[in-house]
Structure formats: structure tokens, C-alpha cells
Scaffold this active site. Structure first.
Site, PDB file in Angstrom:
ATOM      1  N   HIS A 150       1.035  -1.561  -0.150  1.00 21.51           N
ATOM      2  CA  HIS A 150      -0.187  -0.036   0.037  1.00 21.51           C
ATOM      3  C   HIS A 150       0.798   0.874   0.407  1.00 21.51           C
ATOM      4  O   HIS A 150       2.120   1.138   0.098  1.00 21.51           O
ATOM      5  CB  HIS A 150      -0.942  -0.144   1.267  1.00 21.51           C
ATOM      6  CG  HIS A 150      -0.098   0.082   2.890  1.00 21.51           C
ATOM      7  ND1 HIS A 150       0.123  -0.739   3.475  1.00 21.51           N
ATOM      8  CD2 HIS A 150       0.375   0.988   3.331  1.00 21.51           C
ATOM      9  CE1 HIS A 150       1.025  -0.310   4.102  1.00 21.51           C
ATOM     10  NE2 HIS A 150       0.695   0.547   4.232  1.00 21.51           N
ATOM     11  N   HIS A 220       4.550   7.329   2.824  1.00 24.13           N
ATOM     12  CA  HIS A 220       5.494   6.486   2.536  1.00 24.13           C
ATOM     13  C   HIS A 220       4.625   4.695   1.609  1.00 24.13           C
ATOM     14  O   HIS A 220       3.801   4.946   1.523  1.00 24.13           O
ATOM     15  CB  HIS A 220       5.944   5.368   3.962  1.00 24.13           C
ATOM     16  CG  HIS A 220       4.170   5.084   4.681  1.00 24.13           C
ATOM     17  ND1 HIS A 220       3.523   4.910   5.709  1.00 24.13           N
ATOM     18  CD2 HIS A 220       3.843   3.619   4.750  1.00 24.13           C
ATOM     19  CE1 HIS A 220       2.930   4.679   6.269  1.00 24.13           C
ATOM     20  NE2 HIS A 220       2.527   3.711   5.370  1.00 24.13           N
TER      21      HIS A 220
END
Lengths: 314, 314, 314, 314
Positions: A150, A220
């Protein structure tokens, strides 16, 4: 039919050699292609499509674009119509414009991030193959990342100016791309400001997440590991290879995943996220975190900010 | 839209008190209802719907029926048509006929197993709630099973008579219910007899599996645990509670999951299955296990049959 | 002062190349010497002395001798006197007779096994060194065994003939070599036949064990791993390398250790034993297992014999 | 013969009820006695002697004394002579002066800490008993600490004034009490200032440690857990019970142990230390950490100070 999963992310890196050393030797990805512009393509051992990470040398770190794979080619037409109807411009990308992919569509999220959808990418296969496969390959390096899991995108949130790109993105992803809301953080005096959301299409707790901040960016991108014992191993490897760790082994309250955060040599934050967490399903009621429990949600053990979670991103 | 996941399983048990001691105190489920016929309903702590296990006292052990939950009520109409068009009779079940559920449809798999689809079940919520939830509840007992994960159904396979209910079920689940084939075992002199299949709708390696044998039945139903360390804890608990273990801690080659098998007091085989294994996706090419690697697929470490895998089921 | 720990074991192997492939590539030991007679010496990465395993090519598998290291040279004189006083003959071995060792003494246990004591062995150092060491080395292969942990010796037990070499060994090790009894199995109609014992000098649950059987021999030698997650990895590696596994991941009731048993190519049983189990201490009261709980002690989860525990050894 | 292990620690706590809630419900110790002065005695489930922790209500937190158990009564006479000969005064404590213990001797370490040696303490037994024991008890609460593992004492270190109580303690423990030096930190311009040491008598990496600082005190006392998966569970429990965590799950470079640090309600730092780390032995060469690698030794993953390691102790 619809969006299946995150397909790839295009990261800007300051030094390609350093970046490749990181993604190949520390993360365990394999280089599968380099295009005429010098972009390098990499895949994880447990992925079957040609790449999940594109590295582009640039003067600043960050994310150029993020792409999701849809189940069928016809989904692209359906989504093009729905996105356009929603009032967002869509650009057609002919086959090959995205390397090794079929035709794609491209649009800009309310937050300003470049997103693409595609239905086909060249098939390379998992490192363990499909005939009597071993559970893990021998030759993989470093933390042996399974797959790109993800990404968490930073979105402008400025309640005083009435700007909340987290909420706008969440609405768009939900109404147009059929993503499900798994968890959210609600803040503000009335507890009604959606400051962060975690959304899924697979049965995992999140395929994409949005967190509010002063400016858009990439917080991130995360790679999957099996379990907590792999998190220790990953942190050990970061120490051995002198990778800058942002957050040491933790459990997230949100998603329940166990994790470390660290930075690639260009300063892009990576995560190794371990465990399923829970089975995410369309009929699972969304989880809400209140402002006073926000950090308990992010870093469950201390309930306090760790590392540079809010201050540093690319 | 379509099938989301396994919803519940109705197990026949010989002695209700013994069964409840097992499913409550060893497995960690909670009793949520008892109906007028004495059927007892239980849920796992990480499930939100009212029950995933129905226990029915009977003279023989085994499975009465298995039910899957679909995303929307309209899916029931669509599936009724598709199933009927396939040549399989469908029975309508009015709301409430399945306890605490909305309307449902019922049909018989080619293998003879009773299957149901439903879109609504009374909502009770996870033990940890949806507001700033803890990652796990304090009060759960025994192995603290997260959720009913999958079931493995035994199907008649008799190549000499041309009977292969594994293949028939697999074709039906694929063509009519849009399940995806994750893994299969191919046997026989030409390697073309589909002797076992693992199929999924969630992103986990299997939501249901079919294995060929002399007669139809239930091989096992499985409950989810987070990871390998929980498998040791589960096996310890089985030993403490003198539960009959069939297979001690193992890794499956198929699905990569780690596991133990054991029997409830009536002889129904249970599994605690830990870990995601891999992210199952519609475009993932199915994995094939050949006859000589069959047991490597089932029990990876020895590559040999363990326990009473093929000989005992209910 | 006194015995510190197991120092080395001399194994007979049928084929040196096959044995080296096993101990080097599967177990992760490093070859450190070969003597004029063709004996090969190996050490684990976490050991500092030159070797803990000696491989000797022979027509039959098994153990030639086992050696323990004492703290000081003067201990050898003290033990020589005590052993001789006990009525057991002692042979002096001049420096170098045991390769790379100082002087040693040699004697035969009541069970017939050849045992040696020595105080000095050439120092090579751990793979990670002693200056700012990493917690584990990068280059180690296979299961990355830490150290030779213990050996289990089979001893003749024939109550009808009044033969119990387990009890005789235990008495000798206790009274003469100051080993402590950690656990024992008592069997027989009066529950007074010491059928197996586990003894320690370090603070770990056992440095040597004796089990009764029809004839003397080596049941297994064990190598240490950190924890349960390493046991899964070890079993995976055995499967990948087609090592014959005797017993898949288990917990011992005795010692509480988690483990797998498997065979080297010559048929010598190996164990990877993980975890401290408990802190063994001279004042800890010995644990007793009764006959009806014997197998619960050996294989805790099932409480039944697994693999070929009693029937196969070398 | 000699010192076996840490026997108990006497902690000062500000509020006895709060302290008991912590040591009983969070740490999992059991109360075994309360004396006439209101001191409360507790033991861990895996210990056999009556207590390992004494809680004394006081106005300031900290450690009153620390006691080690020797193997035999005669050891007390031998140590009294050696300590006295070293120039340290020894006080005899008659049987019962230390609750439930036989006679003891008492002296002050060069650092100023009060230390006692004793050979006998009332035996209560492990929670699992010695007859066919389970590997772990069912009723234990919280993190289920196995035993008091070690303590780290802060010692005055002021190189400019020529004060180094770390080195003085280390010399004393080594020369007089036969402790072995496992690891040390050497700092200063010439790298010859022993700023911290880890010493052992058992085969574990440390039974006591000394770290230099501005003033003497207790840095932490540590309780043993089996492995890394227990560290996550322990941190989860701290979060659930709102215990102030100082350092989240980490690996120490020194000892290799995995750990969390946290505070009892009075501010005494506790540790849960998991895993054996390595087999400590008298002939193992001590490990040295240099000044620039000091924090890599303490917190291996980041190589940086975490929590309030140097600034807060009692």
C-alpha cells in the site's frame, strides 16, 4: 469487476545506484527492466506482474504517480465515465505509454496526486513459479519483501481555510472507484474532521491511505512481510546495512499491523508491514479513532508520536 | 458485487455440552443465540455478524450446510438466475428461515453439499468495537480464533467410474459464483484429473476447498490465527485440554499457511490456520501440484501424509 | 570449577561428501580442519573453539565419542582421581591426541559410551567477532545453527535382567562429574525405574541426556536455534533440501524446548532445539515424568510417539 | 560452588496498591507473603523459591538491596573471608533477618549498592509443579514473567575526578565473587574507560550489569520472557494497561536480547528481556563495544539513544 489492488508506484530518487542498492539488496526486489529514459523497473519475488516499483532519477525525492490494476479491460471504460462524470478530467494512455502495460487512464486525485488505472501488465511470474512451488525462494536478498502492499499519501488539510483533501480523496475513492473505508481519524472541536483514512479493495485493511498535513506528498510506501518475526529480521537488516530507521518495531493500532519505518537513500519513507491484521470486507463497519486516541492508533504501544511521522515526507 | 466470504457452517455434534465446551473454551467463540430447536449459534471475537458456527445435536457428526454472504440483496436474484440457468435447482428461503438472516437462496452443489447464499445477518459487532479499538480483546478464551476462515469439503472422486465431483464443484463455483481457482492438484496417468482445488473470493488463498475421496463429507473447517507463534500456543492449548490432535504444527505447501488439525468432541476436524499465506487475486495464475508432489503440497515439511488426512472425515 | 559444557561429538558417517553437504549447507557449520586420517572438523558460527563436530568416515553410522570441556587444566587431575576412585579406568591423552586440544582424559561411561574431558582447544572465535559484534552473521548457511547444544545417548535398559545403564550413567555423571539432574522418567510397576534422564552443567535444561533402550547408541545430537520462528524456517529448509525429517515442529514437555528431528545422510539423528526452555539451576528440584505421561513429556502436543523415536538410532 | 543467580531485589515503591497492581496484574507475579513492616513479597510462576521481588513502601523509588543465591551454606563463609580480605566490610545476617531465608551476609559494593548473599530460601515450587508439568500455567496474568533475570545498576562515573565505580564493581565481582565479564563498553580518548559491564554466573549473557552515570541508582530490573513474540504481547499489554513505556520492542546489540523498557507506577524501570541471546561461558572472550558503537550496543536497530535511558533512573 473493478479495482483489484495497487499495481505500482513511481518514486523519484536522487541517486539511482544508491536507490538500486536499497531496493535490490535491502528490500529484496529484482530489477526487471530499464527504459530509454533511464527509469528502472523492479518487482518483488511474490508478485507476478513485471514491476511494482519504478525508480526515476530526479532532483527531489517523492512520488510521481501511483497506479492500480483493474480486473478487466472494460473496467477502464466504466471508470473513465464515472471519473469524468464526477468532474475529474481523464487522460487516455495508449498501450505501452506505461511500460509493459496495456492502455491506461490517468487522472489527478483531489489532493493533487497523479493516479492511473490499467488492466494489463506483462506477466513474469513469481520467483517460486506455479508448479509445486516452494513457500519462499532461496535467492531473495535482504528483507525479502513479498509485494508492494500500500501507499500512504499526504494530503493538504487546513480546516481554517476549509481545505480537507483527505475527505475529498476519500469521497472520490469511495464513490467513483468503489474503495471501502476501513478506518478513519476524526478530529476537531466537533470531531467531524476526517483527518486520515485507510481504504481497501483487497481483503486487507488498506490498499491506500490518506493523512492530512500542510502539503501533499508521499508519506510512505509499504512492502508486505509475513509476520512479527520478520519485522525483527527486517530491523536487524536495516541496522546491518546502516539504513536510517524512522520507527523501530511497532504495532499499529490502526490495521493492527506490525511494522518498521525507514528511509530509502533519497529520503522516501518505506515501511515493512507484516501480517494480515484483519479480514477487511465491504460490510465491516469502519473503525473510528478520535483525536485523543490518534497516536494510539498510529503507534499503539506508546500512544505517542514516534520518529518523524508528521514532519518528514517527500 | 458478488460473494464476499464464508458466512457460517452448520455442524452436527453428538453431544451439545461437549461441543460447547470445545467451541467456547478451546476455540474461543462466544454463544450468541439458541433457537427453538436447540441449535446453538456462536461467533468469533473478530467477526461482526451474529454467528459463523451453528451447532446442531444429531446422531452423526458432519456438516449440514455451508453459507456464503453476498455483498448486496440484489446479488441473490442474480445468483438465483445464474444457478438455475446452470441447471441447478434453487430454493428460496424467506427472511428468518436462517436464524437472524434476511432472505436466502439454497441449492445443492454437484458434490451433494447443501450451500446457501444470503446478504443480511444481524449485526453484533467485534468484541473490540469500532471506536479506538484494542488490537485484541482481553476476555477471549482458548486459542482466541479470529474468524471462520474456510471449509474443506470432501467430494466423491472415482475416475474409473468417471465421477469427479471436485471438478464439477470447481466448475460450478467458478462459472456461476465467480470464485477464483487458487491451487489445484492434478493426478492420474495423464495428469489431468483435478483431485483437489482451493478457491477464493477474498484476497486470501482459499475460502473453500474441495478434495476428492470415496464419499462426500466435511474434511475440516478452519479458524484464523495471526501467525506461527499462535500455532504453537494453539497446540499447547489442545494438549492442556486433551483435545485429540490430528496433525501437529505444520506448514502447508498449498496456501503456505501454518496450521494444526484436531477434532472436536464429535469427531469433526477443525483447523487453526495462521497467516495470510499470499495475496490471492483474480489475475494470479493458479498453482498446480502434481501427483508426486501432492503430499509436499499438503504437509510441506515431510512431503508425506500426516495424521488421518485421507481416511477420517465426517 | 568443573565441567562447563559439551565440547564436541565425533560422528561416524558413511559418505563424507554427503555428510559435509549436510553439516555445512543444511546446518550451517563451517569446516575448520581436516586431519591426516581424513577426519573433518567443523564449528558453528556462535562457537569460539575450533570445532564441535568431528566427522569420521566409517562403515556404520553412530557416535565414536563425546567430549566435555572443563574450566581449568587442574580440573582434569581432580576428575581423573574422582573417576578412578569410582572404579572407572581413565586413560590420559597427551596434548594434540585430540586435534587442536590440550591434554585430555578418556573413560567409558557405564553405558559403554566413550567420553573425554579436556580444558583447552584452539580458539578461532565467533563469526561475529568480539568487537561491536552484529547479532548474527550474514554469510551463514542453512539453518544457521548457533552451537552444539546437547546429545542424547541410548543406554541399555533391561529391567528383567536388572540392567539399567540410564541409572548407572546418571549416578556417575551426578556423583563424579557434578552434573545436575533436571528431569527424569520413572517407569515400571513401582514407578522406580529411571528410564530416562536429562542432566545439565550450564543453566540450560540439558547438556546430556540418557534414554533406555535395547542397546547403546546415539539417539541424536542437537544444535541450538533462537526460537520457534527459527524452527519453522529450519523445517522449511529441510523440506527444500529433501532432508529426511523424523519429527516435524513440536514442543517437548521435557525441557519445554521446541524442535524438529531429522537425519543426516548417514542416518544419524539431528535436532534443532530452540529456546532456553527454563533456567536450570542446581537447587531446582528435578522434574519427574511418570510412565503414563512419558510421551506427553517427549512430544507434548499429542502425548504420543512421533517419528521413529524409540526404534531408530545409530 | 559459588554464586548461582540473582535471588531477589528489594524495590522502594511510592504506593503499595499501585505497585501490587503492576507486579501482579501486569507482570504476572504472585504475592507470597507480607511481613510485619508491610513489605510485600512476590514470586514469578517459573521460580521455586518464595520470592524474587520485595516491595517496600517509601517516599522515593529505587532499590534498597539486591541479593544473590549461592549454592551451598559453606559458600557464605568462603565469600565472607574473600570479601573481607578484599577490604570490604561484611555484616552477618542471622537466619530470618531476610524473610524466609537462612543466614546471609551483607556488604556494600564499591558503587554503594547494598548486596546480600544467602544459601537458603523457603521453597514454594513452580506454578506448574515437578510432576508431569505443563509448559506454562493457565492462571498467570499479564506478561507472565518467568523469573527475575537481572538488574542493571547505575554507578558513579566521573573520569575527570578519577571516579569509576563501574570498573571498581566489575573488579570486585570478578575477583571476589567469581562473576565473568561478558561484555563491556570502553570509552574515552584512549578507549580505556570501562563505562559499562555485563557480568554472569549462569550461562545467560548477564545476571547483573553496571553502567556509569552521574550518580548511583537502579537503572532497571528485568524479567524473562521466552521469545520475540512474547515481547509484542508484552508491549500490547502495557498499552492496554496504560503502563508508561520507555522503549518499544528492540533488540539489544549487547546480549542480543529482545526487549521493552517501561516504568512501574513509582518510576522504577522494568524490562522484559526475551531469549537466551547466547550461551555465556567462562572461557568466552568478553565482547567490547567502543564509544562510537555504544548506542548500537544498547539499541541495535537505530544505534541511537531511545527513551530516557541515560537521564531517568531511580
Amino acid at each position: 469487476m473493478g479495482v483489484m489492488r495497487i499495481g505500482h508506484i513511481n518514486l523519484r530518487v536522487l541517486d539511482m545506484d544508491a536507490a538500486l542498492d536499497h531496493y535490490e539488496n535491502t528490500m529484496g526486489l529484482s530489477r526487471t527492466d530499464t527504459d530509454a529514459d533511464g527509469n528502472v523497473y523492479l518487482k518483488c519475488w511474490d508478485e507476478w506482474d513485471k514491476y511494482s516499483v519504478i525508480l526515476t532519477e530526479a532532483d527531489t525525492a517523492g512520488m510521481n504517480s501511483i497506479a492500480f490494476k483493474v480486473e478487466k479491460d472494460a473496467d477502464l471504460d466504466a471508470f473513465k465515465k464515472r471519473i469524468t462524470d464526477y468532474g475529474v478530467a481523464v487522460t487516455d494512455m495508449p498501450p505501452g505509454e506505461m511500460n509493459a502495460c496495456g492502455r491506461a487512464i490517468r487522472f489527478t486525485l483531489p489532493s493533487g496526486h497523479d493516479m492511473r488505472l490499467y488492466a494489463e501488465k506483462e506477466f513474469l511470474g513469481k520467483a517460486v513459479g506455479t508448479l509445486n512451488p516452494e513457500p519462499w525462494p532461496d535467492e531473495t536478498k535482504g528483507v525479502k519483501a513479498h509485494w508492494l502492499d500500500h501507499a500512504l499519501l499526504m494530503c493538504e488539510l487546513n480546516p481554517e481555510k476549509g481545505v480537507n483533501k483527505v475527505a475529498e480523496n476519500t469521497k472520490f475513492m469511495s464513490e467513483v472507484l468503489d474503495f471501502h473505508l476501513g478506518e478513519q481519524v476524526l478530529v476537531g472541536p466537533d470531531g467531524d474532521i476526517q483527518a486520515a483514512t485507510w481504504m481497501f479493495r483487497t481483503s486487507t485493511p488498506h490498499d491506500i491511505a490518506f493523512v492530512g498535513g500542510p502539503k501533499m506528498g508521499l508519506h510512505h510506501c509499504a512492502f508486505f512481510l509475513d509476520e512479527w518475526s520478520d519485522v525483527l529480521k527486517a530491523a536487524d537488516i536495516m541496522a546491518k546495512r546502516k539504513v536510517k530507521i524512522d520507527v523501530t518495531p511497532q504495532r499499529h493500532g490502526i490495521t493492527r499491523g506490525s511494522t518498521i519505518y525507514f528511509f530509502d537513500p533519497s529520503g522516501n519513507r518505506n515501511e515493512t508491514f507484516a501480517g494480515l491484521g484483519y479480514l477487511a470486507q465491504p460490510d465491516m463497519p469502519p473503525i473510528t479513532w478520535t483525536e485523543e486516541n490518534l497516536w494510539r492508533g498510529i503507534f499503539y504501544h506508546t500512544g505517542e508520536e514516534a520518529g518523524e511521522f508528521t514532519s518528514v515526507y517527500t
